[in-house]
Write a protein that holds these residues in place. Sequence first.
Motif, PDB file in Angstrom:
ATOM      1  N   CYS A 102      13.335  -0.864   6.773  1.00 29.89           N
ATOM      2  CA  CYS A 102      12.335  -0.324   7.703  1.00 29.89           C
ATOM      3  C   CYS A 102      12.264   1.191   7.641  1.00 29.89           C
ATOM      4  O   CYS A 102      11.361   1.791   8.226  1.00 29.89           O
ATOM      5  CB  CYS A 102      12.632  -0.774   9.127  1.00 29.89           C
ATOM      6  SG  CYS A 102      14.063   0.037   9.870  1.00 29.89           S
ATOM      7  N   GLN A 103      13.234   1.830   6.971  1.00 31.42           N
ATOM      8  CA  GLN A 103      13.267   3.291   6.921  1.00 31.42           C
ATOM      9  C   GLN A 103      12.878   3.834   5.552  1.00 31.42           C
ATOM     10  O   GLN A 103      12.502   5.000   5.434  1.00 31.42           O
ATOM     11  CB  GLN A 103      14.672   3.815   7.271  1.00 31.42           C
ATOM     12  CG  GLN A 103      15.090   3.547   8.700  1.00 31.42           C
ATOM     13  CD  GLN A 103      14.178   4.208   9.696  1.00 31.42           C
ATOM     14  OE1 GLN A 103      13.244   3.591  10.205  1.00 31.42           O
ATOM     15  NE2 GLN A 103      14.416   5.464   9.970  1.00 31.42           N
ATOM     16  N   ARG A 104      13.024   3.001   4.524  1.00 33.68           N
ATOM     17  CA  ARG A 104      12.818   3.488   3.160  1.00 33.68           C
ATOM     18  C   ARG A 104      11.382   3.245   2.738  1.00 33.68           C
ATOM     19  O   ARG A 104      10.898   2.117   2.773  1.00 33.68           O
ATOM     20  CB  ARG A 104      13.775   2.777   2.203  1.00 33.68           C
ATOM     21  CG  ARG A 104      13.559   3.130   0.725  1.00 33.68           C
ATOM     22  CD  ARG A 104      13.891   4.579   0.390  1.00 33.68           C
ATOM     23  NE  ARG A 104      15.324   4.777   0.293  1.00 33.68           N
ATOM     24  CZ  ARG A 104      16.036   4.573  -0.810  1.00 33.68           C
ATOM     25  NH1 ARG A 104      15.443   4.179  -1.913  1.00 33.68           N
ATOM     26  NH2 ARG A 104      17.321   4.764  -0.798  1.00 33.68           N
ATOM     27  N   GLU A 105      10.716   4.309   2.360  1.00 30.96           N
ATOM     28  CA  GLU A 105       9.362   4.157   1.845  1.00 30.96           C
ATOM     29  C   GLU A 105       9.413   3.514   0.463  1.00 30.96           C
ATOM     30  O   GLU A 105      10.247   3.869  -0.368  1.00 30.96           O
ATOM     31  CB  GLU A 105       8.685   5.521   1.768  1.00 30.96           C
ATOM     32  CG  GLU A 105       7.318   5.519   2.420  1.00 30.96           C
ATOM     33  CD  GLU A 105       6.771   6.921   2.657  1.00 30.96           C
ATOM     34  OE1 GLU A 105       6.350   7.553   1.679  1.00 30.96           O
ATOM     35  OE2 GLU A 105       6.749   7.353   3.824  1.00 30.96           O
ATOM     36  N   ARG A 119       0.846  -1.188   0.000  1.00 28.21           N
ATOM     37  CA  ARG A 119       0.000   0.000   0.000  1.00 28.21           C
ATOM     38  C   ARG A 119       0.884   1.241   0.000  1.00 28.21           C
ATOM     39  O   ARG A 119       1.948   1.268   0.632  1.00 28.21           O
ATOM     40  CB  ARG A 119      -0.915  -0.023   1.214  1.00 28.21           C
ATOM     41  CG  ARG A 119      -1.989  -1.112   1.074  1.00 28.21           C
ATOM     42  CD  ARG A 119      -2.981  -1.067   2.197  1.00 28.21           C
ATOM     43  NE  ARG A 119      -2.409  -1.589   3.419  1.00 28.21           N
ATOM     44  CZ  ARG A 119      -2.873  -1.314   4.647  1.00 28.21           C
ATOM     45  NH1 ARG A 119      -3.896  -0.514   4.784  1.00 28.21           N
ATOM     46  NH2 ARG A 119      -2.308  -1.839   5.701  1.00 28.21           N
ATOM     47  N   ALA A 120       0.436   2.260  -0.711  1.00 30.68           N
ATOM     48  CA  ALA A 120       1.217   3.499  -0.805  1.00 30.68           C
ATOM     49  C   ALA A 120       1.501   4.035   0.591  1.00 30.68           C
ATOM     50  O   ALA A 120       0.613   4.081   1.441  1.00 30.68           O
ATOM     51  CB  ALA A 120       0.434   4.529  -1.625  1.00 30.68           C
ATOM     52  N   GLY A 121       2.737   4.405   0.838  1.00 32.65           N
ATOM     53  CA  GLY A 121       3.129   4.928   2.140  1.00 32.65           C
ATOM     54  C   GLY A 121       3.837   3.910   3.008  1.00 32.65           C
ATOM     55  O   GLY A 121       4.492   4.279   3.978  1.00 32.65           O
ATOM     56  N   GLN A 122       3.714   2.628   2.652  1.00 23.03           N
ATOM     57  CA  GLN A 122       4.388   1.609   3.459  1.00 23.03           C
ATOM     58  C   GLN A 122       5.896   1.652   3.193  1.00 23.03           C
ATOM     59  O   GLN A 122       6.344   1.965   2.084  1.00 23.03           O
ATOM     60  CB  GLN A 122       3.880   0.203   3.104  1.00 23.03           C
ATOM     61  CG  GLN A 122       2.530  -0.129   3.728  1.00 23.03           C
ATOM     62  CD  GLN A 122       2.082  -1.541   3.392  1.00 23.03           C
ATOM     63  OE1 GLN A 122       2.220  -1.985   2.255  1.00 23.03           O
ATOM     64  NE2 GLN A 122       1.535  -2.251   4.380  1.00 23.03           N
ATOM     65  N   THR A 123       6.658   1.265   4.207  1.00 20.53           N
ATOM     66  CA  THR A 123       8.084   1.077   4.005  1.00 20.53           C
ATOM     67  C   THR A 123       8.293  -0.227   3.237  1.00 20.53           C
ATOM     68  O   THR A 123       7.376  -1.059   3.127  1.00 20.53           O
ATOM     69  CB  THR A 123       8.825   0.976   5.341  1.00 20.53           C
ATOM     70  OG1 THR A 123       8.306  -0.150   6.058  1.00 20.53           O
ATOM     71  CG2 THR A 123       8.650   2.236   6.175  1.00 20.53           C
ATOM     72  N   ALA A 177      10.052  -2.649   4.277  1.00 20.49           N
ATOM     73  CA  ALA A 177       9.850  -3.701   5.282  1.00 20.49           C
ATOM     74  C   ALA A 177       8.367  -3.991   5.460  1.00 20.49           C
ATOM     75  O   ALA A 177       7.962  -5.159   5.591  1.00 20.49           O
ATOM     76  CB  ALA A 177      10.479  -3.296   6.616  1.00 20.49           C
ATOM     77  N   GLY A 178       7.550  -2.947   5.471  1.00 25.65           N
ATOM     78  CA  GLY A 178       6.109  -3.130   5.613  1.00 25.65           C
ATOM     79  C   GLY A 178       5.528  -3.918   4.451  1.00 25.65           C
ATOM     80  O   GLY A 178       4.702  -4.814   4.637  1.00 25.65           O
ATOM     81  N   LEU A 207       6.764  -7.638   4.814  1.00 25.62           N
ATOM     82  CA  LEU A 207       6.024  -8.346   5.866  1.00 25.62           C
ATOM     83  C   LEU A 207       4.579  -8.587   5.439  1.00 25.62           C
ATOM     84  O   LEU A 207       4.025  -9.662   5.670  1.00 25.62           O
ATOM     85  CB  LEU A 207       6.046  -7.548   7.171  1.00 25.62           C
ATOM     86  CG  LEU A 207       7.293  -7.695   8.041  1.00 25.62           C
ATOM     87  CD1 LEU A 207       7.295  -6.620   9.114  1.00 25.62           C
ATOM     88  CD2 LEU A 207       7.352  -9.074   8.695  1.00 25.62           C
ATOM     89  N   GLY A 208       3.990  -7.565   4.798  1.00 23.83           N
ATOM     90  CA  GLY A 208       2.603  -7.693   4.354  1.00 23.83           C
ATOM     91  C   GLY A 208       2.425  -8.797   3.321  1.00 23.83           C
ATOM     92  O   GLY A 208       1.330  -9.346   3.166  1.00 23.83           O
TER      93      GLY A 208
END
Lengths: 104, 485
Positions: free
Chosen positions: A88-91, A38-42, A44-45, A48-49
Amino acid sequence: MSGARGATAAHGSSGAHGSSGAHGSVEILVEGETVAGRAGQTIAGVLLGSGRVAWRGAQQGERGVFCGIGVCHDCLVTVNGVEGVRACQREAVHGDRVEREVRG
Amino acid sequence: MTRVAVLGAGPAGLAAAEAALAAGAQVTVLDEGARPGGQFWRHRPGLTDPRMQHGVRRFEQLQSALAGAVVHSGAAVWSVELREPGERGGAVVLRAAVGPADGARREAVVVEADALVIATGAHDLALPIPGWTLPGVTTAGAAQALAKRDGVSVGRRTLVAGAGPFLLPVAQSLALVGSTVVGVHEASRIGALAGGWLPKPWQLLGKSAELAQYAGALARHRIPYRIGSGVVRVLGDERVEGAVVAQLDADWRPRPGTERVIECDAVALGHGFTPRLEAAVMLGCEVTGDRRGRFVVVDDGQRTTQPRVFAAGEVTGIGGADAALAEGAIAGYRAAGLAQDDERLHAALRVRDRMRRFARRLETAHGIRPGWTAWLDDDTIICRCEAVAKRAIVERAEVPLRAMRLATRAGLGPCQARTCGRAVEAIVAEARVSATGVTAAGQAVDGSDSAAPGGGDLGFERRPLLAPVRLGELGGADRPTCGEN
């Protein structure tokens, strides 16, 4: 730096279902495989998603997210050819090419 | 017009910026995050659940105040230095690479100011546990950040363990992003908890309401809460498959025979917080404390021992967002030149003094106890970056800390001991005590080592660069520098 093995798949499917460039979603290439987030996730997000929990080779076993806030450097990936990016820091940006790293 | 630079855009930094602007200063904020808010305000409208976000209205106020400041988000500030009086330019100079995190072609930014507010906050302190390098083990802060910022859960069945009230919102966030939380295990026993939280309950007005809200959330999600209990081993082959929990004694030593296995695919660990002291140390601000907790020394106006440098928030003591907001306001007003007795400071001063008592309660109730090392095996990895086991550290515990680090590489990896520093120091201190037969784990054990030139026991806190930057980016500043050592 990039190893042969893909990121360790965790529970379930990789969720590459988002429509390309649609509002609210991004697609990135992880070891050549399209992964939707999803837009805005890192990064890492997004990883994991998609059910991935580990994406970097270390001296003993695989690593993924540990601190989640840019401190530990466990989650490093290569993004668009640039090594050592903290996932975890990079969008995530639509079209990012993400490759795993091995640090031994 | 006074130029105030603020390092960090969490609650303390934002409050400092707001106050300094209100006092008429010209304000520049530098923050490593992609957007202001720090670790506390991470909610993304449309992406994550607003129920995880607290103090949203205050955040909105602070954000609108920022319109009057220059804000550099995505700023990796790698150097801060003070100019001697009489030299041209501002008293404080900050150098940063600004752009996407760890990007290759970030913009070099140099900020000069008359005063600086350090509001760099803290990160989680997760103690090493056998098996803690398995994928699926994260800090409690990671679980919280991934839930609040990314809307994802670190696992499907997550166990939360460690110490302190922060575990409660983490458990609530995990439940809201769809994880089953198989338990919250608080290491402190009833004695410590009562000693910290029971006396003078009227001082806790407001805080108890917040805790009651989390207790309600745990009950609604049917999350078991255990005290005097902790994870002593994480199980799994290639990733987390379970965790061994055990009862802990008052010193956090596992009680033999109380172990039981809980099935889970993620473990979120948070035993406390470590303040981010690098900038203060680089500037030569005095730091107090020992390996159990070091903080920047400030006076009643949040001024450090360097007259142009102020500090606010978790770098001066772990007290949470309300304390950070109050300290930030005081620091911002003072940095902008207001007098300590200016009436605009009064409200913030009252809140800060109340919150300092809260910080002392936190430490009494939840502070790390020395017996935790009993859950380690000799081959447990302590330094995650360099995969250094406990055995290697113990074998070299007698040599000075710096020599031990060079021999074992403990703390020399990419995280620069930010993750393992406190654990390594505890293991070294314990090994030295058992080798010499001294019973009290005194500070002299650590203090005999001079890791910091110029004296003072700074352990791992002195780092040549404040933030990771690429070598090419160091040349982008007006003159090359690699810090002071």
